[in-house]
Design a protein around this motif. Structure first.
Motif, mmCIF file in Angstrom:
data_model
loop_
_atom_site.group_PDB
_atom_site.id
_atom_site.type_symbol
_atom_site.label_atom_id
_atom_site.label_comp_id
_atom_site.label_asym_id
_atom_site.label_seq_id
_atom_site.Cartn_x
_atom_site.Cartn_y
_atom_site.Cartn_z
ATOM 1 N N MET A 1 0.833 -1.203 0.000
ATOM 2 C CA MET A 1 0.000 0.000 0.000
ATOM 3 C C MET A 1 0.870 1.256 0.000
ATOM 4 S SD MET A 1 -3.609 0.727 0.928
ATOM 5 C CE MET A 1 -3.897 -0.977 1.241
ATOM 6 N N ASP A 82 -5.938 -10.966 3.566
ATOM 7 C CA ASP A 82 -6.210 -12.361 3.889
ATOM 8 C C ASP A 82 -6.270 -13.249 2.652
ATOM 9 O OD1 ASP A 82 -9.079 -10.811 5.178
ATOM 10 O OD2 ASP A 82 -8.795 -11.327 3.080
ATOM 11 N N VAL A 85 -5.587 -12.044 -4.108
ATOM 12 C CA VAL A 85 -6.403 -11.881 -5.305
ATOM 13 C C VAL A 85 -5.808 -10.743 -6.127
ATOM 14 C CG1 VAL A 85 -8.722 -11.395 -6.167
ATOM 15 C CG2 VAL A 85 -8.446 -12.645 -4.042
ATOM 16 N N LYS A 89 -9.175 -7.731 -10.388
ATOM 17 C CA LYS A 89 -10.407 -8.510 -10.285
ATOM 18 C C LYS A 89 -11.444 -7.826 -9.385
ATOM 19 C CE LYS A 89 -9.377 -12.038 -12.884
ATOM 20 N NZ LYS A 89 -8.703 -13.261 -12.467
ATOM 21 N N PHE A 90 -11.038 -6.734 -8.750
ATOM 22 C CA PHE A 90 -11.952 -6.037 -7.854
ATOM 23 C C PHE A 90 -12.725 -4.952 -8.593
ATOM 24 C CE2 PHE A 90 -9.043 -7.788 -4.737
ATOM 25 C CZ PHE A 90 -9.923 -8.214 -3.755
ATOM 26 N N SER A 91 -14.049 -4.965 -8.459
ATOM 27 C CA SER A 91 -14.787 -3.868 -9.050
ATOM 28 C C SER A 91 -15.155 -2.851 -7.969
ATOM 29 C CB SER A 91 -16.033 -4.376 -9.763
ATOM 30 O OG SER A 91 -16.848 -5.085 -8.873
ATOM 31 N N ARG A 92 -14.853 -3.188 -6.723
ATOM 32 C CA ARG A 92 -15.057 -2.241 -5.630
ATOM 33 C C ARG A 92 -14.020 -2.536 -4.566
ATOM 34 N NH1 ARG A 92 -19.326 0.766 -3.634
ATOM 35 N NH2 ARG A 92 -20.722 0.010 -5.251
ATOM 36 N N ARG A 93 -13.319 -1.527 -4.134
ATOM 37 C CA ARG A 93 -12.276 -1.770 -3.145
ATOM 38 C C ARG A 93 -12.203 -0.609 -2.171
ATOM 39 N NH1 ARG A 93 -6.623 -4.996 -3.565
ATOM 40 N NH2 ARG A 93 -7.436 -6.176 -1.822
ATOM 41 N N GLU A 94 -12.908 -0.747 -1.042
ATOM 42 C CA GLU A 94 -12.952 0.345 -0.067
ATOM 43 C C GLU A 94 -12.130 0.053 1.179
ATOM 44 O OE1 GLU A 94 -17.619 1.238 -1.221
ATOM 45 O OE2 GLU A 94 -17.128 0.273 0.658
ATOM 46 N N ARG A 95 -11.828 -1.222 1.381
ATOM 47 C CA ARG A 95 -11.125 -1.576 2.618
ATOM 48 C C ARG A 95 -9.673 -1.098 2.567
ATOM 49 N NH1 ARG A 95 -11.587 -7.609 3.968
ATOM 50 N NH2 ARG A 95 -11.018 -6.828 6.011
ATOM 51 N N VAL A 96 -9.222 -0.575 3.697
ATOM 52 C CA VAL A 96 -7.852 -0.082 3.793
ATOM 53 C C VAL A 96 -7.050 -1.076 4.628
ATOM 54 C CG1 VAL A 96 -6.382 1.787 4.643
ATOM 55 C CG2 VAL A 96 -8.578 2.331 3.608
ATOM 56 N N ARG A 97 -5.939 -1.532 4.099
ATOM 57 C CA ARG A 97 -5.096 -2.468 4.830
ATOM 58 C C ARG A 97 -3.831 -1.770 5.295
ATOM 59 N NH1 ARG A 97 -8.219 -5.350 1.477
ATOM 60 N NH2 ARG A 97 -8.940 -7.334 2.293
#
Lengths: 144, 156
Positions: A1, A82, A85, A89-97
């Protein structure tokens, strides 16, 4: 990130300066450098203890670190990826790692020796008992 | 260059970095900001009315997988269904206040009822949808409906 510039790092600096000027609250929360996201917390005080409750969804309990030193409670942790991927392949990605870290100044009445913590369903609960001498004592009044 | 100029440049740079950081975070999280309706007066007075339910949608060959961060619930607090091509997730985050009597110094967590709707890229087979809940993250896996599957044509 690494491409993700966290505003918390810059805000932390401003926050520290402001805290220095307006340091009159009994418990102040502050962010720590290198923080990428910030969990929402509740801090509750009753007669016998302080309780810090933090929403940390997706963080494995073993990736959480808690320390209390000179009245400064530090909660640190990391939300890891976790699943492996591919990004596209993600069409939505809001989670912050990444890492989070928050610090809270606790009053002297907090007893650092007996802090306990548990994490369940993505909620971390840290209990800091008050030192015996800081707890209220009921004194009976003798009379005729 | 004078000291004052240097100072003003560095302040401008850090403000730009801050603005960029917020923009990035905003783009990522703005859809995740969800309204919570408190279910008791006690919650209504002190708790935050807005929470962050960050979601992720991943499309595989045969299925669609949605993960959503919703800490502090039990399995039975969720209601999940597919309405047309929209995944609807409802839940109630129970307050811990009844068991933690006392005075609140900081109160940032949101409690109460919430609903989040996520548009799905393809039609799914609702009857075969599976869900699990771990460490405060809800995962919903929906197989694509037969019509959406790529058809392999055999040559005789």
């Amino acid at each position: 990130m690494s491409h993700f510039v966290s505003p918390f790092t810059a805000l932390n600096q401003i926050n520290r300066e402001l805290n220095r000027v307006f340091d009159d609250r009994p418990i102040t929360g502050q962010l720590v450098d290198s923080t990428i996201w910030k969990p929402q917390v509740d801090i509750c005080e009753n007669a016998n203890s302080f309780k810090v409750i933090a929403d940390v969804p997706g963080v494995d309990p073993k990736d959480i670190e808690i320390s209390l030193h000179n009245g400064l409670l530090t909660i640190r942790g990391e939300r890891k990826t976790d699943t492996e991927v591919e990004e596209d392949k993600f069409s939505r990605r809001e989670r912050v790692r990444g890492t989070f870290s928050r610090q809270f100044n606790l009053p002297d009445s907090a007893d650092a020796q007996t802090v306990s913590a548990r994490s369940e369903n993505g909620v971390l609960e840290v209990t800091i008992p008050k030192a015996k001498k800081a707890r209220p004592i009921n004194i009976a009044v003798d009379g005729d | 260059m004078t000291t004052l100029n240097k100072l003003s440049d560095s302040v401008r740079d850090s403000l730009d970095a801050l603005a960029e950081g917020w923009q990035d975070l905003w783009n990522r999280a703005r859809h995740a900001i969800t309204r919570f309706t408190p279910s008791s007066d006690d919650e209504a007075i002190s708790s935050n009315r807005w929470g962050l339910l960050s979601a992720e949608l991943h499309e595989g060959t045969d299925d669609i997988c949605v993960e959503i961060e919703a800490p502090g619930l039990k399995k039975e607090d969720f209601e999940i269904f597919v309405d047309g091509q929209i995944l609807v997730i409802r839940g109630t985050k129970q307050s811990s206040r009844e068991r933690t009597e006392g005075h609140y110094h900081i109160s940032e967590r949101a409690y109460g009822k919430f609903e989040r709707q996520l548009p799905l890229p393809v039609e799914v087979d609702e009857a075969s949808t599976k869900a699990s809940y771990r460490n405060g993250v809800l995962s919903v896996t929906m197989p694509k409906s037969k019509a959406e599957m790529p058809r392999v044509i055999r040559i005789n």
